[in-house]
Write a protein that holds these residues in place. Structure first.
Motif, PDB file in Angstrom:
ATOM      1  N   ARG A 174      22.828   8.706 -37.365  1.00 32.73           N
ATOM      2  CA  ARG A 174      24.053   9.026 -38.110  1.00 32.73           C
ATOM      3  C   ARG A 174      25.012   9.831 -37.247  1.00 32.73           C
ATOM      4  O   ARG A 174      24.801  11.021 -37.012  1.00 32.73           O
ATOM      5  CB  ARG A 174      23.687   9.781 -39.386  1.00 32.73           C
ATOM      6  CG  ARG A 174      23.011   8.880 -40.408  1.00 32.73           C
ATOM      7  CD  ARG A 174      22.459   9.658 -41.588  1.00 32.73           C
ATOM      8  NE  ARG A 174      21.917   8.758 -42.591  1.00 32.73           N
ATOM      9  CZ  ARG A 174      20.732   8.188 -42.514  1.00 32.73           C
ATOM     10  NH1 ARG A 174      19.961   8.411 -41.476  1.00 32.73           N
ATOM     11  NH2 ARG A 174      20.303   7.378 -43.468  1.00 32.73           N
ATOM     12  N   MET A 175      26.074   9.149 -36.802  1.00 34.48           N
ATOM     13  CA  MET A 175      27.134   9.801 -36.033  1.00 34.48           C
ATOM     14  C   MET A 175      28.471   9.330 -36.590  1.00 34.48           C
ATOM     15  O   MET A 175      28.573   8.216 -37.106  1.00 34.48           O
ATOM     16  CB  MET A 175      26.980   9.479 -34.544  1.00 34.48           C
ATOM     17  CG  MET A 175      25.752  10.146 -33.920  1.00 34.48           C
ATOM     18  SD  MET A 175      25.518   9.786 -32.162  1.00 34.48           S
ATOM     19  CE  MET A 175      24.876   8.094 -32.258  1.00 34.48           C
ATOM     20  N   PRO A 176      29.512  10.155 -36.495  1.00 36.93           N
ATOM     21  CA  PRO A 176      30.736   9.901 -37.265  1.00 36.93           C
ATOM     22  C   PRO A 176      31.574   8.697 -36.848  1.00 36.93           C
ATOM     23  O   PRO A 176      32.150   8.025 -37.700  1.00 36.93           O
ATOM     24  CB  PRO A 176      31.542  11.206 -37.069  1.00 36.93           C
ATOM     25  CG  PRO A 176      30.996  11.807 -35.812  1.00 36.93           C
ATOM     26  CD  PRO A 176      29.558  11.440 -35.791  1.00 36.93           C
ATOM     27  N   THR A 177      31.670   8.396 -35.561  1.00 36.03           N
ATOM     28  CA  THR A 177      32.562   7.322 -35.131  1.00 36.03           C
ATOM     29  C   THR A 177      31.799   6.026 -34.915  1.00 36.03           C
ATOM     30  O   THR A 177      31.968   5.057 -35.653  1.00 36.03           O
ATOM     31  CB  THR A 177      33.306   7.719 -33.837  1.00 36.03           C
ATOM     32  OG1 THR A 177      33.935   8.985 -34.036  1.00 36.03           O
ATOM     33  CG2 THR A 177      34.372   6.686 -33.485  1.00 36.03           C
ATOM     34  N   VAL A 178      30.953   5.987 -33.900  1.00 35.52           N
ATOM     35  CA  VAL A 178      30.072   4.832 -33.670  1.00 35.52           C
ATOM     36  C   VAL A 178      28.646   5.303 -33.903  1.00 35.52           C
ATOM     37  O   VAL A 178      28.149   6.190 -33.201  1.00 35.52           O
ATOM     38  CB  VAL A 178      30.226   4.276 -32.235  1.00 35.52           C
ATOM     39  CG1 VAL A 178      29.236   3.145 -32.000  1.00 35.52           C
ATOM     40  CG2 VAL A 178      31.653   3.798 -31.998  1.00 35.52           C
ATOM     41  N   ASP A 179      27.974   4.739 -34.917  1.00 33.76           N
ATOM     42  CA  ASP A 179      26.631   5.219 -35.248  1.00 33.76           C
ATOM     43  C   ASP A 179      25.586   4.702 -34.249  1.00 33.76           C
ATOM     44  O   ASP A 179      25.860   3.846 -33.408  1.00 33.76           O
ATOM     45  CB  ASP A 179      26.254   4.851 -36.686  1.00 33.76           C
ATOM     46  CG  ASP A 179      26.192   3.344 -36.924  1.00 33.76           C
ATOM     47  OD1 ASP A 179      25.916   2.593 -35.970  1.00 33.76           O
ATOM     48  OD2 ASP A 179      26.415   2.912 -38.074  1.00 33.76           O
ATOM     49  N   GLY A 180      24.391   5.260 -34.369  1.00 32.95           N
ATOM     50  CA  GLY A 180      23.328   4.915 -33.433  1.00 32.95           C
ATOM     51  C   GLY A 180      22.865   3.483 -33.547  1.00 32.95           C
ATOM     52  O   GLY A 180      22.395   2.890 -32.568  1.00 32.95           O
ATOM     53  N   LEU A 181      22.981   2.897 -34.739  1.00 34.90           N
ATOM     54  CA  LEU A 181      22.597   1.499 -34.928  1.00 34.90           C
ATOM     55  C   LEU A 181      23.491   0.589 -34.100  1.00 34.90           C
ATOM     56  O   LEU A 181      23.012  -0.265 -33.353  1.00 34.90           O
ATOM     57  CB  LEU A 181      22.687   1.125 -36.411  1.00 34.90           C
ATOM     58  CG  LEU A 181      22.515  -0.352 -36.736  1.00 34.90           C
ATOM     59  CD1 LEU A 181      21.132  -0.835 -36.342  1.00 34.90           C
ATOM     60  CD2 LEU A 181      22.773  -0.610 -38.213  1.00 34.90           C
ATOM     61  N   THR A 182      24.796   0.783 -34.233  1.00 35.11           N
ATOM     62  CA  THR A 182      25.744  -0.034 -33.462  1.00 35.11           C
ATOM     63  C   THR A 182      25.542   0.172 -31.968  1.00 35.11           C
ATOM     64  O   THR A 182      25.546  -0.787 -31.188  1.00 35.11           O
ATOM     65  CB  THR A 182      27.194   0.329 -33.858  1.00 35.11           C
ATOM     66  OG1 THR A 182      27.359   0.111 -35.256  1.00 35.11           O
ATOM     67  CG2 THR A 182      28.188  -0.520 -33.096  1.00 35.11           C
ATOM     68  N   ALA A 183      25.373   1.436 -31.563  1.00 35.39           N
ATOM     69  CA  ALA A 183      25.169   1.734 -30.148  1.00 35.39           C
ATOM     70  C   ALA A 183      23.890   1.087 -29.622  1.00 35.39           C
ATOM     71  O   ALA A 183      23.853   0.576 -28.496  1.00 35.39           O
ATOM     72  CB  ALA A 183      25.123   3.247 -29.935  1.00 35.39           C
ATOM     73  N   THR A 184      22.836   1.080 -30.440  1.00 40.33           N
ATOM     74  CA  THR A 184      21.577   0.449 -30.041  1.00 40.33           C
ATOM     75  C   THR A 184      21.750  -1.052 -29.875  1.00 40.33           C
ATOM     76  O   THR A 184      21.286  -1.644 -28.891  1.00 40.33           O
ATOM     77  CB  THR A 184      20.476   0.735 -31.082  1.00 40.33           C
ATOM     78  OG1 THR A 184      20.229   2.145 -31.130  1.00 40.33           O
ATOM     79  CG2 THR A 184      19.178   0.013 -30.732  1.00 40.33           C
ATOM     80  N   GLU A 185      22.435  -1.687 -30.827  1.00 41.69           N
ATOM     81  CA  GLU A 185      22.673  -3.134 -30.737  1.00 41.69           C
ATOM     82  C   GLU A 185      23.456  -3.483 -29.477  1.00 41.69           C
ATOM     83  O   GLU A 185      23.138  -4.454 -28.782  1.00 41.69           O
ATOM     84  CB  GLU A 185      23.424  -3.606 -31.982  1.00 41.69           C
ATOM     85  CG  GLU A 185      22.573  -3.577 -33.243  1.00 41.69           C
ATOM     86  CD  GLU A 185      23.363  -3.864 -34.507  1.00 41.69           C
ATOM     87  OE1 GLU A 185      22.746  -4.281 -35.499  1.00 41.69           O
ATOM     88  OE2 GLU A 185      24.600  -3.660 -34.510  1.00 41.69           O
TER      89      GLU A 185
END
Length: 225
Positions: free
Chosen positions: A58-69
């Motif tokens: 959970r992060m405000p701009t780009v979350d960890g899920l998107t970053a992981t993908e």
């Protein structure tokens, strides 16, 4: 011994400071960078070349899920360990489907977080069978039938022996345990796992386990005993 290069990603500066202090004391881990948002991760990875990324979800701009993908879609992607406050969380499951090698809870004892980073760097997923079951049971919902059909279609590419190994991976067994249970050498198990990953275009054993679960193979195996 070459130190494990670690990138820390969390929007809370106190969490990053705590992780940095804890990880920095280990002789075999080198913290090569920190990020406060998932949007910073790809540039940092290019610059620092980490082996493992410890990623908050959970992060405000780009979350960890998107970053992981985004990371796992790249060639030579670092391993990702997801940081979370919840055991059974749909976002954790999505991160694992995207290619994360496992997850650790933020209140996990420091020694266990260190062990998780070392395991992932060595190519082993960080998921106990119990936690895997919790996550996969949590995922059962309205899309379950669709997921099952798609998963079975994908697994049709495997031969019978590979399918047996995939089920064993889904049960959370190690290579040695699979070798014993299926009467083969550990080297042969590793070969089968590598072929399964290649045939199914998957990143790691966690994704094999999730696919086997989605296809209903673990339920079928339990019913057969």
């Amino acid at each position: 011994m070459t130190a494990i290069r670690l990138l820390l990603v969390d929007d809370d500066p106190l969490v990053r400071a705590g992780l940095s202090f804890m990880m920095g004391g280990a002789d075999d881990i080198e913290i090569v960078g920190e990020a406060a948002d998932g949007g910073e991760v790809e540039a940092l990875v290019d610059r620092t070349r980490p082996d493992v990324v410890l990623m908050d979800i959970r992060m405000p701009t780009v979350d960890g899920l998107t970053a992981t993908e985004r990371l796992r879609a790249r060639e030579d992607a670092p391993q990702v360990v997801v940081l979370t406050t919840f055991h059974a969380d749909e976002q954790v499951l999505r991160a694992l489907r995207a290619g994360a090698a496992g997850f650790v809870l933020k209140d996990t004892p420091p020694a266990e977080i260190l062990a998780a980073v070392r395991r992932v760097a060595a190519g082993d997923p960080v998921l106990s069978p119990t936690v895997t079951r919790q996550l996969m049971q949590h995922a059962v919902g309205t899309a379950a039938d669709t997921r099952r059909t798609r998963a079975r279609d994908r697994l049709a590419a495997l031969n019978d022996r590979e399918r047996e190994v995939a089920v064993a991976v889904g049960r959370g067994l190690s290579n040695a345990e699979i070798a014993t249970g299926l009467f083969m050498s550990v080297a042969t198990v590793k070969t089968h796992v590598s072929r399964i990953l290649a045939k199914l275009d998957l990143n790691n054993r966690v994704q094999v386990a999730l696919l086997a679960y989605d296809a209903g193979l673990l339920e079928e195996e339990q019913e057969g005993h």
